[in-house]
Design a protein around this motif. Structure first.
Motif, mmCIF file in Angstrom:
data_model
loop_
_atom_site.group_PDB
_atom_site.id
_atom_site.type_symbol
_atom_site.label_atom_id
_atom_site.label_comp_id
_atom_site.label_asym_id
_atom_site.label_seq_id
_atom_site.Cartn_x
_atom_site.Cartn_y
_atom_site.Cartn_z
ATOM 1 N N ALA A 89 0.826 -1.211 0.000
ATOM 2 C CA ALA A 89 0.000 0.000 0.000
ATOM 3 C C ALA A 89 0.857 1.257 0.000
ATOM 4 C CB ALA A 89 -0.932 -0.016 1.210
ATOM 5 N N ALA A 90 2.008 1.189 0.634
ATOM 6 C CA ALA A 90 2.905 2.347 0.696
ATOM 7 C C ALA A 90 3.491 2.711 -0.663
ATOM 8 C CB ALA A 90 4.033 2.079 1.694
ATOM 9 N N GLN A 91 3.406 1.799 -1.628
ATOM 10 C CA GLN A 91 3.944 2.070 -2.968
ATOM 11 C C GLN A 91 2.981 2.885 -3.819
ATOM 12 O OE1 GLN A 91 7.097 0.927 -2.966
ATOM 13 N NE2 GLN A 91 6.493 -0.016 -1.006
ATOM 14 N N VAL A 92 1.724 3.009 -3.392
ATOM 15 C CA VAL A 92 0.704 3.702 -4.187
ATOM 16 C C VAL A 92 0.795 5.207 -3.962
ATOM 17 C CG1 VAL A 92 -1.770 3.970 -4.616
ATOM 18 C CG2 VAL A 92 -0.824 1.700 -4.096
ATOM 19 N N GLN A 93 0.890 5.953 -5.064
ATOM 20 C CA GLN A 93 0.956 7.409 -5.019
ATOM 21 C C GLN A 93 -0.343 8.014 -5.581
ATOM 22 O OE1 GLN A 93 3.676 8.738 -3.536
ATOM 23 N NE2 GLN A 93 4.355 6.615 -3.266
ATOM 24 N N ALA A 94 -0.543 9.280 -5.301
ATOM 25 C CA ALA A 94 -1.814 9.927 -5.643
ATOM 26 C C ALA A 94 -2.104 9.943 -7.139
ATOM 27 C CB ALA A 94 -1.819 11.350 -5.098
ATOM 28 N N ASP A 95 -1.064 9.996 -7.980
ATOM 29 C CA ASP A 95 -1.282 10.083 -9.422
ATOM 30 C C ASP A 95 -1.209 8.737 -10.123
ATOM 31 O OD1 ASP A 95 1.389 9.733 -8.948
ATOM 32 O OD2 ASP A 95 2.072 11.225 -10.413
ATOM 33 N N ASP A 96 -1.215 7.644 -9.371
ATOM 34 C CA ASP A 96 -1.103 6.314 -9.963
ATOM 35 C C ASP A 96 -2.412 5.838 -10.589
ATOM 36 O OD1 ASP A 96 1.572 5.572 -9.618
ATOM 37 O OD2 ASP A 96 1.251 4.918 -7.554
ATOM 38 N N VAL A 97 -2.257 5.031 -11.636
ATOM 39 C CA VAL A 97 -3.357 4.237 -12.193
ATOM 40 C C VAL A 97 -2.989 2.790 -11.893
ATOM 41 C CG1 VAL A 97 -4.674 3.595 -14.245
ATOM 42 C CG2 VAL A 97 -3.790 5.930 -13.998
ATOM 43 N N VAL A 98 -3.737 2.163 -11.009
ATOM 44 C CA VAL A 98 -3.328 0.895 -10.390
ATOM 45 C C VAL A 98 -4.234 -0.257 -10.810
ATOM 46 C CG1 VAL A 98 -3.048 -0.317 -8.190
ATOM 47 C CG2 VAL A 98 -2.429 2.105 -8.373
ATOM 48 N N PHE A 99 -3.619 -1.365 -11.203
ATOM 49 C CA PHE A 99 -4.385 -2.613 -11.320
ATOM 50 C C PHE A 99 -4.245 -3.357 -10.005
ATOM 51 C CE2 PHE A 99 -4.725 -7.186 -11.976
ATOM 52 C CZ PHE A 99 -6.034 -7.246 -12.446
ATOM 53 N N LEU A 100 -5.378 -3.708 -9.418
ATOM 54 C CA LEU A 100 -5.392 -4.455 -8.160
ATOM 55 C C LEU A 100 -6.015 -5.820 -8.433
ATOM 56 C CD1 LEU A 100 -4.628 -3.987 -5.153
ATOM 57 C CD2 LEU A 100 -7.030 -3.428 -4.761
ATOM 58 N N ASP A 101 -5.181 -6.843 -8.391
ATOM 59 C CA ASP A 101 -5.607 -8.201 -8.690
ATOM 60 C C ASP A 101 -6.508 -8.750 -7.585
ATOM 61 O OD1 ASP A 101 -5.659 -10.669 -9.999
ATOM 62 O OD2 ASP A 101 -3.809 -11.356 -9.055
ATOM 63 N N ALA A 102 -7.406 -9.651 -7.949
ATOM 64 C CA ALA A 102 -8.193 -10.368 -6.947
ATOM 65 C C ALA A 102 -7.259 -11.255 -6.132
ATOM 66 C CB ALA A 102 -9.270 -11.206 -7.625
ATOM 67 N N GLY A 103 -7.473 -11.355 -4.831
ATOM 68 C CA GLY A 103 -6.623 -12.175 -3.976
ATOM 69 C C GLY A 103 -6.708 -11.721 -2.538
#
Length: 250
Positions: A89-103
């Motif tokens: 979670a600490a790697q996520v920044q405000a301007d990111d477009v993130v794929f979050l896998d099911a798991g």
């Protein structure tokens, strides 16, 4: 070459590489694939290797044929997953477009995400619900909803993914092995994971220490395609094949 000599070479290859395909062993021994298959059956019966579809693994490399339901996975290795999830979670920044896998581990990430302007795309129904509850912007892939893992898979999901460019992808995984790479039991889920990784600038695989040395039926990608976030690295040789980030204790 005598059978005992072939056996010795096969076991030496597995000791060094942890896994090998029938074709690779046949080439190394300059013999037929049918001979190698017979040799693997004999060695497996003697308990000297694990025979898997298309090849063999060393005895300390476990093969997983199935996958527990999401409700069961959430109860496994909880402390380790929490450490990994907080680090991820600490790697996520405000301007990111993130794929979050099911798991289950990616789901734990949501407990540590701070509200931000980041955009999320996910194939996890529970993930999407919790993202929205936290006030995050979330898109859900279309496709077939799998019973058990509650992941959206199939051709429609893959097609949807190809329309995105992600700054980061966070991928759940069942097995991490040098020869087979990142693996998961279901080929359809593997294709979704692989596509998301191709569409991402940086990919993170979230794998607790129990996942190392395990192999599932479908390969997602080789180890060098992602950074692994784990609670502890059980075998330092993996650091030769991938970037490893060990999460600090909570």
């Amino acid at each position: 070459m005598l059978a005992e000599e072939r056996f010795a070479v096969i076991l030496e290859v597995l000791q060094r590489r942890r896994a090998a395909t029938v074709a690779e062993l046949a080439e190394a021994l300059e013999t037929s694939e049918s001979t190698i298959r017979r040799d693997l059956i004999i060695l497996a019966e003697q308990g000297k290797l694990n025979k898997v579809h298309g090849g063999a693994t060393a005895c300390d490399t476990a093969f997983d044929a199935g996958e527990p339901a999401m409700s069961a996975k959430e109860q496994l290795n909880v402390e380790q997953k929490d450490r990994i999830a907080r680090c991820a979670a600490a790697q996520v920044q405000a301007d990111d477009v993130v794929f979050l896998d099911a798991g289950s581990t990616t789901l734990r990430m949501l407990e540590y995400l701070e509200p931000s302007a980041a955009t999320f795309v996910t194939n996890g129904i529970l993930h999407a619900q919790r993202l929205v509850q936290k006030g995050m912007k979330a898109y859900v892939l279309g496709g077939l909803l799998k019973v058990g893992t509650e992941a959206v898979v199939g051709a429609a999901a893959v097609q949807s993914l190809c329309g995105y460019n992600f700054t980061k992808a966070f991928i759940g995984i069942n097995g991490v092995a040098v020869a087979q790479g990142y693996t998961t039991p279901d080929p359809e889920e593997a294709l979704v994971k692989a596509t998301a990784m191709r569409q991402a600038y940086i990919s993170y695989v979230l794998a607790d220490s129990s996942k190392f040395g395990r192999v599932s039926a479908a390969t997602v990608a080789p180890l060098d395609r992602a950074c692994i976030i784990t609670d502890a690295l059980p075998d330092k040789s993996y650091a030769k094949h991938a970037i490893i980030k060990e999460a600090e204790p909570l």
